[in-house]
Design a protein around this motif. Structure first.
Motif, PDB file in Angstrom:
ATOM      1  N   LYS A 147     -21.829  13.506   0.395  1.00 20.14           N
ATOM      2  CA  LYS A 147     -20.874  12.410   0.363  1.00 20.14           C
ATOM      3  C   LYS A 147     -21.506  11.157   0.976  1.00 20.14           C
ATOM      4  CE  LYS A 147     -16.461  13.535   0.954  1.00 20.14           C
ATOM      5  NZ  LYS A 147     -15.214  14.044   1.592  1.00 20.14           N
ATOM      6  N   VAL A 148     -21.251  10.034   0.332  1.00 16.99           N
ATOM      7  CA  VAL A 148     -21.769   8.755   0.804  1.00 16.99           C
ATOM      8  C   VAL A 148     -20.583   7.828   1.028  1.00 16.99           C
ATOM      9  CG1 VAL A 148     -23.214   6.763   0.249  1.00 16.99           C
ATOM     10  CG2 VAL A 148     -23.921   9.066  -0.462  1.00 16.99           C
ATOM     11  N   ASN A 149     -20.462   7.313   2.229  1.00 15.21           N
ATOM     12  CA  ASN A 149     -19.369   6.397   2.568  1.00 15.21           C
ATOM     13  C   ASN A 149     -17.996   7.012   2.304  1.00 15.21           C
ATOM     14  OD1 ASN A 149     -21.302   4.459   3.257  1.00 15.21           O
ATOM     15  ND2 ASN A 149     -21.330   3.627   1.180  1.00 15.21           N
ATOM     16  N   GLU A 150     -17.866   8.305   2.602  1.00 14.25           N
ATOM     17  CA  GLU A 150     -16.576   9.005   2.513  1.00 14.25           C
ATOM     18  C   GLU A 150     -15.958   8.950   1.113  1.00 14.25           C
ATOM     19  OE1 GLU A 150     -15.450  10.940   4.946  1.00 14.25           O
ATOM     20  OE2 GLU A 150     -17.272  10.372   6.006  1.00 14.25           O
ATOM     21  N   THR A 151     -16.770   9.092   0.100  1.00 14.26           N
ATOM     22  CA  THR A 151     -16.245   9.183  -1.263  1.00 14.26           C
ATOM     23  C   THR A 151     -15.646  10.564  -1.481  1.00 14.26           C
ATOM     24  OG1 THR A 151     -18.358   9.986  -2.111  1.00 14.26           O
ATOM     25  CG2 THR A 151     -18.007   7.603  -2.123  1.00 14.26           C
ATOM     26  N   GLU A 152     -14.911  10.727  -2.579  1.00 18.98           N
ATOM     27  CA  GLU A 152     -14.400  12.057  -2.910  1.00 18.98           C
ATOM     28  C   GLU A 152     -15.566  12.990  -3.189  1.00 18.98           C
ATOM     29  OE1 GLU A 152     -13.373  12.546  -7.510  1.00 18.98           O
ATOM     30  OE2 GLU A 152     -12.314  10.830  -6.677  1.00 18.98           O
TER      31      GLU A 152
END
Length: 317
Positions: A147-152
């Protein structure tokens, strides 16, 4: 009665006309009838020589009319003669779609085997990618991307298939949609690592989501399965990549794969929005080993989703 009259005439002709001349006459008559009926002048694809692939973001089955209708999706798949279908945005037991089991329903409606991978839990159910296949599934796995920057949570479903005696690797994925491409860029890097045999951690929660007769196997567990990279096997990578061909994400993908549309598509290949498409973000990528040849690539028209599907016909070289 008409058929009986035709047979009687042919029987009478056979008494008076040599067999070779009669065959020539019948050939000419059939050719003329075909022209009148509008038949194509080139041979239809045969199952022994070619197979068809489709990628389709089905928008949890919801069409442009706001109705969830899996039957029209299945009819589209059957109409286009798809043998392998990569599906994105698939619900299983989700509240918004009445807790229905989309993988099971689509398998029943198309007559194909379905492998589903849950990428994250949503509204009390599961949500992820799926593959419909006419060919035997030897092994499969699902890997979650970082996950990058709190994506789904997103993932990539990988199947090792027996396509008429030849092994191919079929992948289905759906990567981040936001304007910032940081997550997409990271995901493409992980896809590169998967191809090389260095991969993200497989999702351990997939027990029970098996294709009939397929053995679950994580990458790197056995040389005969989907692990240790995919050396020597053709790869087809399908999905919604949420980026256009000129983007740095797609340019990077093009270093590892060939874009089938660039090789055999005609026109712009736009797939979204379905009612008036103006962007190409759905792709069928193939490995650069030239073992697969795309004969044609097209965008079928449909109102069954907010995306249009992409379909391709392949043959082995």
């Amino acid at each position: 009665m008409a058929d009986r009259r035709i047979f009687r005439v042919c029987g009478a002709m056979q008494k008076r006309i040599p067999l070779r001349a009669m065959i020539r006459s019948l050939t000419l008559l059939l050719g003329a009838a075909c022209l009148v009926a509008g038949c194509q002048s080139f041979p239809q694809p045969t199952a022994a020589r070619t197979f068809r692939v489709m990628t389709y973001n089905i928008h949890h089955g919801e069409g442009l009319d706001g109705k969830v209708d899996l039957l029209r999706i299945a009819e589209l798949i059957k109409r286009e003669g798809a043998d392998l279908v990569a599906l994105q945005e698939v619900d299983k037991g989700v509240e918004r779609t009445a807790r229905r089991d989309f993988p099971d329903e689509l398998a029943a409606l198309t007559g194909l085997t379905c492998v589903f991978s849950n990428n994250y839990h949503y509204q009390g159910g599961e949500y992820g990618n799926a593959v419909l296949t006419r060919f035997p599934v030897k092994h499969w796995t699902n890997a979650h991307f970082k996950k990058v920057n709190e994506t789904e949570q997103r993932g990539i479903l990988q199947l090792l298939l027996d396509v008429r005696g030849r092994e191919i690797v079929f992948m289905a994925t759906h990567i981040d949609h936001r304007p910032d491409d940081a997550a997409r860029w990271s995901n493409v890097g992980e896809i590169e690592e998967i191809v090389k045999g260095r991969h993200p951690t497989p999702d351990p929660s997939e027990e029970g989501n098996r294709a009939a007769g397929a053995r679950r196997q994580f990458p790197s567990s056995e040389g005969s399965g989907v692990g240790r990279g995919y050396a020597g096997r053709p790869i087809i990578l399908c999905g919604d990549f949420n980026d256009t061909p000129e983007s740095r994400v797609c340019r990077r993908l093009n270093q590892t794969f060939d874009d089938s549309w660039a090789l055999a598509g005609q026109g712009d290949g736009f797939t979204i929005p379905a009612e008036k498409p103006r962007k190409r973000i759905d792709y069928i990528w193939i490995s650069k080993d030239k073992s697969l040849e795309p004969l044609k690539v097209w965008v079928p028209q449909s109102d069954a989703s907010d995306h249009l599907p992409v379909a391709s016909e392949f043959r082995f070289r």
